[in-house]
Design a protein around this motif. Sequence first.
Motif, PDB file in Angstrom:
ATOM      1  N   GLY A 186     -29.729 -50.390  59.241  1.00 36.79           N
ATOM      2  CA  GLY A 186     -29.822 -50.362  57.788  1.00 36.79           C
ATOM      3  C   GLY A 186     -31.112 -49.705  57.334  1.00 36.79           C
ATOM      4  O   GLY A 186     -31.941 -49.287  58.124  1.00 36.79           O
ATOM      5  N   TRP A 187     -31.276 -49.644  56.062  1.00 40.95           N
ATOM      6  CA  TRP A 187     -32.436 -48.959  55.501  1.00 40.95           C
ATOM      7  C   TRP A 187     -33.568 -49.952  55.267  1.00 40.95           C
ATOM      8  O   TRP A 187     -33.358 -51.155  55.231  1.00 40.95           O
ATOM      9  CB  TRP A 187     -32.061 -48.222  54.217  1.00 40.95           C
ATOM     10  CG  TRP A 187     -31.601 -49.118  53.113  1.00 40.95           C
ATOM     11  CD1 TRP A 187     -30.345 -49.587  52.890  1.00 40.95           C
ATOM     12  CD2 TRP A 187     -32.406 -49.669  52.078  1.00 40.95           C
ATOM     13  NE1 TRP A 187     -30.321 -50.388  51.792  1.00 40.95           N
ATOM     14  CE2 TRP A 187     -31.581 -50.461  51.252  1.00 40.95           C
ATOM     15  CE3 TRP A 187     -33.749 -49.573  51.752  1.00 40.95           C
ATOM     16  CZ2 TRP A 187     -32.046 -51.140  50.144  1.00 40.95           C
ATOM     17  CZ3 TRP A 187     -34.220 -50.244  50.641  1.00 40.95           C
ATOM     18  CH2 TRP A 187     -33.367 -51.016  49.844  1.00 40.95           C
ATOM     19  N   THR A 188     -34.770 -49.406  55.138  1.00 42.21           N
ATOM     20  CA  THR A 188     -35.956 -50.216  54.852  1.00 42.21           C
ATOM     21  C   THR A 188     -36.779 -49.518  53.782  1.00 42.21           C
ATOM     22  O   THR A 188     -36.581 -48.338  53.499  1.00 42.21           O
ATOM     23  CB  THR A 188     -36.830 -50.423  56.103  1.00 42.21           C
ATOM     24  OG1 THR A 188     -37.319 -49.157  56.533  1.00 42.21           O
ATOM     25  CG2 THR A 188     -36.049 -51.077  57.227  1.00 42.21           C
ATOM     26  N   PHE A 189     -37.709 -50.253  53.190  1.00 45.30           N
ATOM     27  CA  PHE A 189     -38.551 -49.679  52.146  1.00 45.30           C
ATOM     28  C   PHE A 189     -39.702 -48.850  52.700  1.00 45.30           C
ATOM     29  O   PHE A 189     -40.210 -47.968  52.026  1.00 45.30           O
ATOM     30  CB  PHE A 189     -39.128 -50.783  51.258  1.00 45.30           C
ATOM     31  CG  PHE A 189     -38.113 -51.323  50.279  1.00 45.30           C
ATOM     32  CD1 PHE A 189     -37.780 -50.622  49.141  1.00 45.30           C
ATOM     33  CD2 PHE A 189     -37.499 -52.538  50.519  1.00 45.30           C
ATOM     34  CE1 PHE A 189     -36.847 -51.113  48.250  1.00 45.30           C
ATOM     35  CE2 PHE A 189     -36.570 -53.042  49.632  1.00 45.30           C
ATOM     36  CZ  PHE A 189     -36.242 -52.325  48.494  1.00 45.30           C
ATOM     37  N   LEU A 190     -40.153 -49.148  53.896  1.00 47.36           N
ATOM     38  CA  LEU A 190     -41.322 -48.475  54.457  1.00 47.36           C
ATOM     39  C   LEU A 190     -40.943 -47.622  55.654  1.00 47.36           C
ATOM     40  O   LEU A 190     -40.053 -47.972  56.423  1.00 47.36           O
ATOM     41  CB  LEU A 190     -42.365 -49.509  54.902  1.00 47.36           C
ATOM     42  CG  LEU A 190     -42.910 -50.416  53.822  1.00 47.36           C
ATOM     43  CD1 LEU A 190     -43.835 -51.450  54.427  1.00 47.36           C
ATOM     44  CD2 LEU A 190     -43.624 -49.609  52.756  1.00 47.36           C
ATOM     45  N   THR A 191     -41.692 -46.554  55.838  1.00 46.04           N
ATOM     46  CA  THR A 191     -41.505 -45.734  57.024  1.00 46.04           C
ATOM     47  C   THR A 191     -42.247 -46.357  58.196  1.00 46.04           C
ATOM     48  O   THR A 191     -43.146 -47.188  58.017  1.00 46.04           O
ATOM     49  CB  THR A 191     -42.045 -44.305  56.814  1.00 46.04           C
ATOM     50  OG1 THR A 191     -43.476 -44.383  56.683  1.00 46.04           O
ATOM     51  CG2 THR A 191     -41.433 -43.634  55.598  1.00 46.04           C
ATOM     52  N   HIS A 199     -45.333 -55.443  66.889  1.00 47.35           N
ATOM     53  CA  HIS A 199     -45.366 -55.836  65.481  1.00 47.35           C
ATOM     54  C   HIS A 199     -44.383 -55.013  64.646  1.00 47.35           C
ATOM     55  O   HIS A 199     -43.700 -55.543  63.769  1.00 47.35           O
ATOM     56  CB  HIS A 199     -46.782 -55.685  64.928  1.00 47.35           C
ATOM     57  CG  HIS A 199     -46.909 -56.010  63.486  1.00 47.35           C
ATOM     58  ND1 HIS A 199     -46.868 -57.297  63.013  1.00 47.35           N
ATOM     59  CD2 HIS A 199     -47.052 -55.209  62.405  1.00 47.35           C
ATOM     60  CE1 HIS A 199     -46.985 -57.284  61.696  1.00 47.35           C
ATOM     61  NE2 HIS A 199     -47.105 -56.026  61.308  1.00 47.35           N
ATOM     62  N   CYS A 200     -44.340 -53.716  64.916  1.00 42.34           N
ATOM     63  CA  CYS A 200     -43.501 -52.806  64.128  1.00 42.34           C
ATOM     64  C   CYS A 200     -42.093 -52.655  64.686  1.00 42.34           C
ATOM     65  O   CYS A 200     -41.279 -51.933  64.108  1.00 42.34           O
ATOM     66  CB  CYS A 200     -44.163 -51.428  64.049  1.00 42.34           C
ATOM     67  SG  CYS A 200     -45.746 -51.428  63.214  1.00 42.34           S
ATOM     68  N   ARG A 201     -41.814 -53.310  65.816  1.00 46.20           N
ATOM     69  CA  ARG A 201     -40.517 -53.221  66.482  1.00 46.20           C
ATOM     70  C   ARG A 201     -40.179 -51.780  66.856  1.00 46.20           C
ATOM     71  O   ARG A 201     -39.088 -51.278  66.599  1.00 46.20           O
ATOM     72  CB  ARG A 201     -39.426 -53.846  65.640  1.00 46.20           C
ATOM     73  CG  ARG A 201     -39.684 -55.342  65.382  1.00 46.20           C
ATOM     74  CD  ARG A 201     -38.578 -55.954  64.631  1.00 46.20           C
ATOM     75  NE  ARG A 201     -37.344 -55.770  65.387  1.00 46.20           N
ATOM     76  CZ  ARG A 201     -36.414 -56.684  65.545  1.00 46.20           C
ATOM     77  NH1 ARG A 201     -36.558 -57.844  64.989  1.00 46.20           N
ATOM     78  NH2 ARG A 201     -35.324 -56.436  66.234  1.00 46.20           N
ATOM     79  N   LEU A 202     -41.156 -51.124  67.469  1.00 42.93           N
ATOM     80  CA  LEU A 202     -41.012 -49.751  67.940  1.00 42.93           C
ATOM     81  C   LEU A 202     -41.348 -49.704  69.420  1.00 42.93           C
ATOM     82  O   LEU A 202     -41.942 -50.643  69.954  1.00 42.93           O
ATOM     83  CB  LEU A 202     -41.980 -48.827  67.185  1.00 42.93           C
ATOM     84  CG  LEU A 202     -41.816 -48.733  65.676  1.00 42.93           C
ATOM     85  CD1 LEU A 202     -42.999 -48.007  65.064  1.00 42.93           C
ATOM     86  CD2 LEU A 202     -40.518 -48.010  65.350  1.00 42.93           C
ATOM     87  N   THR A 203     -41.023 -48.612  70.056  1.00 48.27           N
ATOM     88  CA  THR A 203     -41.463 -48.422  71.432  1.00 48.27           C
ATOM     89  C   THR A 203     -42.912 -47.946  71.422  1.00 48.27           C
ATOM     90  O   THR A 203     -43.396 -47.398  70.418  1.00 48.27           O
ATOM     91  CB  THR A 203     -40.601 -47.383  72.159  1.00 48.27           C
ATOM     92  OG1 THR A 203     -40.761 -46.111  71.514  1.00 48.27           O
ATOM     93  CG2 THR A 203     -39.120 -47.793  72.177  1.00 48.27           C
TER      94      THR A 203
END
Length: 121
Positions: free
Chosen positions: A10-15, A38-42
């Motif tokens: 889905g979409w989010t407000f922040l990049t 924290h950002c749920r990224l690799t």
Amino acid sequence: MDAAPEPHTGWTFLTNHARVLAAIADNPNVRIRHIAAHCRLTERAVQKIISDLERDGYLSHVREGRTNTYQIEPGMVLRHPAEAGLPVAALLSLLLQDEVDRSTATDQLSAKRQRIPVEGG
């Protein structure tokens, strides 16, 4: 090696760039693995984002032993024409204040729930 975080749908407000920058603003000595969690990224995605931010002048770092200390350039303006002239510092102040407000709101909500009597029990 840590497993890749579950992707968000889905979409989010922040990049992701804004999320990474906010994590660095919160702690200039933060490790890439902590930003990623924290950002749920690799970690690789965070490294790429940091590279983008450094290349375009929003961020720099100094290596101190095994630790990087990041420096954000608060006067740099946001890139999208709709936010023309708005400095990064304004965005970060909203995002970092939001973290404080979120903690306060959560505490207040918990306190209210504890005071509300449950009927029918």
